[in-house]
Design a protein around this motif. Structure first.
Motif, mmCIF file in Angstrom:
data_model
loop_
_atom_site.group_PDB
_atom_site.id
_atom_site.type_symbol
_atom_site.label_atom_id
_atom_site.label_comp_id
_atom_site.label_asym_id
_atom_site.label_seq_id
_atom_site.Cartn_x
_atom_site.Cartn_y
_atom_site.Cartn_z
ATOM 1 N N ALA A 1 -21.352 2.046 52.323
ATOM 2 C CA ALA A 1 -22.683 1.874 52.899
ATOM 3 C C ALA A 1 -22.842 2.619 54.219
ATOM 4 N N ALA A 2 -21.944 3.560 54.499
ATOM 5 C CA ALA A 2 -22.056 4.399 55.701
ATOM 6 C C ALA A 2 -22.477 5.806 55.293
ATOM 7 N N GLU A 3 -22.974 6.569 56.263
ATOM 8 C CA GLU A 3 -23.399 7.942 56.001
ATOM 9 C C GLU A 3 -22.686 8.875 56.970
ATOM 10 N N GLY B 1 -17.786 1.556 59.552
ATOM 11 C CA GLY B 1 -18.284 0.349 58.924
ATOM 12 C C GLY B 1 -19.621 0.502 58.234
ATOM 13 N N ASP B 2 -20.077 -0.594 57.636
ATOM 14 C CA ASP B 2 -21.344 -0.617 56.911
ATOM 15 C C ASP B 2 -22.494 -0.146 57.801
ATOM 16 N N GLY B 3 -23.354 0.677 57.242
ATOM 17 C CA GLY B 3 -24.567 1.086 57.935
ATOM 18 C C GLY B 3 -24.366 2.066 59.069
ATOM 19 N N ASP C 1 -20.201 -2.344 62.140
ATOM 20 C CA ASP C 1 -21.436 -2.103 61.389
ATOM 21 C C ASP C 1 -22.572 -1.551 62.253
ATOM 22 N N GLY C 2 -23.281 -0.569 61.699
ATOM 23 C CA GLY C 2 -24.530 -0.108 62.290
ATOM 24 C C GLY C 2 -24.398 0.826 63.468
ATOM 25 N N CYS C 3 -23.216 1.366 63.723
ATOM 26 C CA CYS C 3 -23.074 2.313 64.831
ATOM 27 C C CYS C 3 -23.640 3.680 64.433
#
Length: 305
Positions: A250-252, A266-268, A284-286
């Protein structure tokens, strides 16, 4: 078979990662930290885990659930105030069986709990300690056992100049319920300082356990544990590649970004073109901008560079 896991602390050594998140559910590589412990306990026949909680207990229950999706049943008890290691065990007494595991909830390990349980039964012990060998015991108390496994003495943290390896308590115990009668109610009690000494010569045993063991209570150890999981030094599911890199599905990661050696994304998370991330954990989300360089760092969820 039942295990009581002590997860009441605030994880202050890991702040700010643990300011708003209990350390037991802080993400370690690809899952909440306690998920590794639940997996480990289940592999040794534990079918019920009781958590003695203190800090943000609702978050623990929300993340981990009740075990109905598979694995051991999970139960949560909330201490009204910090009760210490033995006080927390006493508080949980109404829910404990005649013999049970008790474990510190801040250790990543794959030690052989089945061997500890069998040793406890064979010796007819009242309380058995899992012991772990360390080369430098200066940060721990040492445990002295005789040839038959009876604990003879405890030594507080030796001087930094102490030479030679030693055995330390791994924070994994098998306890007979009768031991709880020794613990006063409704006050902070340390099992290490107030219970173990009273059991010397009265059924207190120890068994050396080999394998992997790490207290993840500091940023340095948290990072080390991440690499140990990815690189296969812990007996658990390995999610990383040969370069010690884990990237969440779920990471890009943009074309032209460089990830590793050693990294957890992490995720996102978003890592933009030209960015470099190495020896670092991004929770997550960084979001890492174009051409930014991140090394030797742990980022809390949602950090932008």
């Amino acid at each position: 078979m039942q295990a009581l896991v002590l997860v009441g602390g605030k994880g202050t050594r890991l702040q700010p990662l643990t300011t708003d998140t209990p350390k037991p559910i802080l993400t370690l590589v690809d899952r909440p930290f306690l998920a590794y412990m639940i997996e480990w306990l289940a592999s040794h026949g534990v079918d019920e885990v009781v958590f003695a909680c203190g800090f943000l207990p609702d978050q623990l229950q929300e993340v981990l659930g009740d075990g109905s999706g598979g694995g051991p049943r999970l139960r949560y008890l909330v201490e009204p105030e910090p009760l210490g290691t033995a006080g927390a065990i006493k508080f949980a007494a109404p829910y404990l069986e005649e013999r049970f595991f008790a474990l510190n909830g801040d250790v990543l390990t794959d030690l052989d709990l089945t061997a500890l349980w069998r040793s406890h039964e064979k010796r007819k012990a009242r309380l058995s300690l899992g012991l772990y060998p360390v080369d430098d015991p200066s940060n721990y108390g040492l445990v002295d056992v005789d040839a038959d496994g009876a604990v003879r003495d405890f030594h507080e943290k030796p001087d930094p100049g102490h030479s030679g390896p030693g055995l330390i308590s791994a924070g994994a115990y098998v306890i007979e319920r009768e031991v709880l009668d020794m613990i006063p109610e409704q006050r902070n009690v340390s099992i290490e300082r107030e219970v173990f000494p009273r059991l010397l010569g009265k059924g207190l045993c120890g068994l050396r356990l080999d394998g992997y063991w790490k207290d993840i209570g500091t940023p340095e150890r948290y990072m080390e544990a991440s690499w140990d999981i990815i690189e296969g030094r812990v007996e658990t599911a390995v999610s990383g590649d040969e370069g010690g890199v884990f990237v969440s599905p779920a990471a890009e990661v943009a074309a032209g970004a460089q990830i590793g050696p050693r990294a957890v994304i992490g995720d996102g998370c978003l890592v933009a073109a030209g960015a470099r991330v190495s020896d670092s954990v991004l929770l997550d989300g960084c979001r890492i901008g174009e051409n930014a360089v991140v090394t030797d760092s742990i980022f809390s969820p949602g950090v932008t560079v």
